[in-house]
Design a protein around this motif. Structure first.
Motif, PDB file in Angstrom:
ATOM      1  N   THR A  28       5.075  10.703  34.018  1.00 54.60           N
ATOM      2  CA  THR A  28       5.107   9.484  34.817  1.00 54.60           C
ATOM      3  C   THR A  28       6.073   8.499  34.174  1.00 54.60           C
ATOM      4  O   THR A  28       6.833   8.848  33.271  1.00 54.60           O
ATOM      5  CB  THR A  28       3.692   8.896  34.984  1.00 54.60           C
ATOM      6  OG1 THR A  28       3.736   7.831  35.951  1.00 54.60           O
ATOM      7  CG2 THR A  28       3.146   8.345  33.664  1.00 54.60           C
ATOM      8  N   GLU A  58       6.463   4.393  32.655  1.00 61.27           N
ATOM      9  CA  GLU A  58       5.658   3.239  32.246  1.00 61.27           C
ATOM     10  C   GLU A  58       5.932   2.055  33.183  1.00 61.27           C
ATOM     11  O   GLU A  58       7.014   1.984  33.744  1.00 61.27           O
ATOM     12  CB  GLU A  58       5.978   2.860  30.797  1.00 61.27           C
ATOM     13  CG  GLU A  58       7.381   2.305  30.589  1.00 61.27           C
ATOM     14  CD  GLU A  58       7.610   1.845  29.154  1.00 61.27           C
ATOM     15  OE1 GLU A  58       6.694   1.831  28.336  1.00 61.27           O
ATOM     16  OE2 GLU A  58       8.756   1.471  28.869  1.00 61.27           O
ATOM     17  N   SER A  59       4.993   1.124  33.334  1.00 57.44           N
ATOM     18  CA  SER A  59       3.647   1.202  32.819  1.00 57.44           C
ATOM     19  C   SER A  59       2.644   1.557  33.919  1.00 57.44           C
ATOM     20  O   SER A  59       1.595   2.151  33.636  1.00 57.44           O
ATOM     21  CB  SER A  59       3.257  -0.149  32.197  1.00 57.44           C
ATOM     22  OG  SER A  59       3.451  -1.173  33.156  1.00 57.44           O
ATOM     23  N   ILE A 106       0.894   5.086  34.385  1.00 57.48           N
ATOM     24  CA  ILE A 106       0.091   5.706  33.326  1.00 57.48           C
ATOM     25  C   ILE A 106      -1.391   5.836  33.725  1.00 57.48           C
ATOM     26  O   ILE A 106      -1.981   6.905  33.543  1.00 57.48           O
ATOM     27  CB  ILE A 106       0.251   4.935  31.988  1.00 57.48           C
ATOM     28  CG1 ILE A 106       1.707   5.047  31.501  1.00 57.48           C
ATOM     29  CG2 ILE A 106      -0.706   5.489  30.930  1.00 57.48           C
ATOM     30  CD1 ILE A 106       2.020   4.240  30.249  1.00 57.48           C
ATOM     31  N   SER A 113      -2.119   8.638  36.204  1.00 62.03           N
ATOM     32  CA  SER A 113      -1.758   9.954  35.655  1.00 62.03           C
ATOM     33  C   SER A 113      -2.741  10.432  34.605  1.00 62.03           C
ATOM     34  O   SER A 113      -2.902  11.630  34.389  1.00 62.03           O
ATOM     35  CB  SER A 113      -0.390   9.887  34.960  1.00 62.03           C
ATOM     36  OG  SER A 113       0.570   9.375  35.817  1.00 62.03           O
ATOM     37  N   PHE A 114      -3.365   9.466  33.942  1.00 60.56           N
ATOM     38  CA  PHE A 114      -4.175   9.793  32.773  1.00 60.56           C
ATOM     39  C   PHE A 114      -5.314  10.758  33.119  1.00 60.56           C
ATOM     40  O   PHE A 114      -5.498  11.789  32.464  1.00 60.56           O
ATOM     41  CB  PHE A 114      -4.730   8.490  32.178  1.00 60.56           C
ATOM     42  CG  PHE A 114      -5.568   8.675  30.954  1.00 60.56           C
ATOM     43  CD1 PHE A 114      -5.003   8.610  29.696  1.00 60.56           C
ATOM     44  CD2 PHE A 114      -6.930   8.900  31.061  1.00 60.56           C
ATOM     45  CE1 PHE A 114      -5.776   8.780  28.563  1.00 60.56           C
ATOM     46  CE2 PHE A 114      -7.718   9.078  29.931  1.00 60.56           C
ATOM     47  CZ  PHE A 114      -7.139   9.016  28.676  1.00 60.56           C
ATOM     48  N   LEU A 171      -0.141  14.131  28.909  1.00 55.32           N
ATOM     49  CA  LEU A 171       0.559  13.180  29.776  1.00 55.32           C
ATOM     50  C   LEU A 171       1.749  12.615  28.996  1.00 55.32           C
ATOM     51  O   LEU A 171       1.580  12.136  27.874  1.00 55.32           O
ATOM     52  CB  LEU A 171      -0.396  12.036  30.147  1.00 55.32           C
ATOM     53  CG  LEU A 171       0.233  10.761  30.727  1.00 55.32           C
ATOM     54  CD1 LEU A 171       0.941  11.051  32.036  1.00 55.32           C
ATOM     55  CD2 LEU A 171      -0.847   9.703  30.934  1.00 55.32           C
ATOM     56  N   PHE A 220       4.923   9.827  29.314  1.00 50.97           N
ATOM     57  CA  PHE A 220       5.492   8.784  30.174  1.00 50.97           C
ATOM     58  C   PHE A 220       6.916   8.456  29.751  1.00 50.97           C
ATOM     59  O   PHE A 220       7.219   8.370  28.562  1.00 50.97           O
ATOM     60  CB  PHE A 220       4.614   7.526  30.237  1.00 50.97           C
ATOM     61  CG  PHE A 220       4.434   6.785  28.941  1.00 50.97           C
ATOM     62  CD1 PHE A 220       5.324   5.790  28.560  1.00 50.97           C
ATOM     63  CD2 PHE A 220       3.353   7.069  28.123  1.00 50.97           C
ATOM     64  CE1 PHE A 220       5.150   5.086  27.384  1.00 50.97           C
ATOM     65  CE2 PHE A 220       3.169   6.375  26.935  1.00 50.97           C
ATOM     66  CZ  PHE A 220       4.071   5.385  26.559  1.00 50.97           C
ATOM     67  N   ARG A 277      10.019   6.129  29.144  1.00 56.29           N
ATOM     68  CA  ARG A 277      10.150   4.726  28.740  1.00 56.29           C
ATOM     69  C   ARG A 277      11.287   4.082  29.507  1.00 56.29           C
ATOM     70  O   ARG A 277      12.284   4.723  29.814  1.00 56.29           O
ATOM     71  CB  ARG A 277      10.436   4.655  27.246  1.00 56.29           C
ATOM     72  CG  ARG A 277       9.216   5.041  26.441  1.00 56.29           C
ATOM     73  CD  ARG A 277       9.469   4.842  24.970  1.00 56.29           C
ATOM     74  NE  ARG A 277       8.219   4.616  24.285  1.00 56.29           N
ATOM     75  CZ  ARG A 277       7.955   5.057  23.069  1.00 56.29           C
ATOM     76  NH1 ARG A 277       8.862   5.727  22.369  1.00 56.29           N
ATOM     77  NH2 ARG A 277       6.792   4.807  22.514  1.00 56.29           N
ATOM     78  N   ASP A 325       3.439   8.943  40.281  1.00 52.12           N
ATOM     79  CA  ASP A 325       3.778   7.519  40.193  1.00 52.12           C
ATOM     80  C   ASP A 325       2.847   6.715  41.087  1.00 52.12           C
ATOM     81  O   ASP A 325       2.175   7.271  41.957  1.00 52.12           O
ATOM     82  CB  ASP A 325       5.253   7.281  40.570  1.00 52.12           C
ATOM     83  CG  ASP A 325       5.794   5.966  39.993  1.00 52.12           C
ATOM     84  OD1 ASP A 325       5.099   5.321  39.173  1.00 52.12           O
ATOM     85  OD2 ASP A 325       6.903   5.561  40.376  1.00 52.12           O
TER      86      ASP A 325
END
Ligand code: 5GP
Length: 194
Positions: A56, A58-59, A62, A65-66, A76, A78, A80, A124
């Protein structure tokens, strides 16, 4: 997904004909029970895909997706948006135009966390013009990995993101599909059962 549609109707606000604000449960404050059920729903839809990683950005990607990654029993990762000093040069990267901030972001993922063996589920929070998802797909391709599909919490179906992803041959699963935000009203493609 009924619980999500209900949250959008009761706790979301329409900012314009194009933008929906869901800070109350997804983008600022997080409804953890809703996120758990969103994670389970993504797993239902992609359980046949032999996913090895969830990716995925950020932010806001997250939280949803977690739980999906946890239920699938995979890590997972992510992407940046800002370069980190600790990640340095060993990164896959792609330029992504931000729909809400209206600026370019160079998204990066460390080469340590994606490899050519990976079957990646991309998740997303929103799908609008498809730039974020296509940027994540670029990163997956750079790693030589396989993008197994794209999971979206809220799709604005009146914009062209889904069409672009499907044209490239990707499977898109969206948990809420919005047909219109006109007149400050949320209209779903598939309405809630009454
Ligand atoms: P896209 O890259 O598909 O054009 O836009 C998706 C990204 O923009 C998502 O990561 C999301 O953060 C943001 N976004 C797009 N449309 C909306 C919206 O209506 N509301 C919110 N809160 N975020 C949006």
């Amino acid at each position: 997904m009924q619980q999500l549609q209900q949250a959008i109707i009761e706790r979301g606000s329409v900012l314009s004909d194009e933008v929906l604000k869901v800070d109350q449960f997804l983008n600022h404050q997080i409804d953890t029970n809703l996120m758990i059920n969103i994670g389970k729903e993504f797993v239902n839809r992609f359980q046949d895909c032999k996913i090895t990683k969830v990716l995925t950005i950020e932010s806001s990607g997250i939280a949803p997706s977690f739980m999906a990654a946890n239920e699938l029993g995979v890590p997972l990762v992510f992407a940046r948006k800002k370069k980190s000093l600790t990640v340095a040069d060993h990164v896959y990267s792609s330029g992504v135009y931000s729909y809400t901030k209206q600026e370019m972001n160079n998204i990066t993922v460390s080469k340590s966390y994606l490899s050519s063996d990976d079957h990646v589920l991309i998740i997303d929070d929103f799908l609008a013009r498809g730039n974020a998802a296509l940027g994540l797909i670029d990163v997956v391709k750079e790693a030589g990995a396989t993008a197994a599909g794209v999971g979206i919490v809220i799709e604005k179906s009146f914009q062209d993101g889904r069409m672009k992803l499907e044209e490239e041959g990707f499977r898109v699963e969206s948990l809420a599909r919005i047909q219109s935000l006109e007149g400050s009203k949320v209209t779903f493609l598939e309405e809630l059962a009454t």
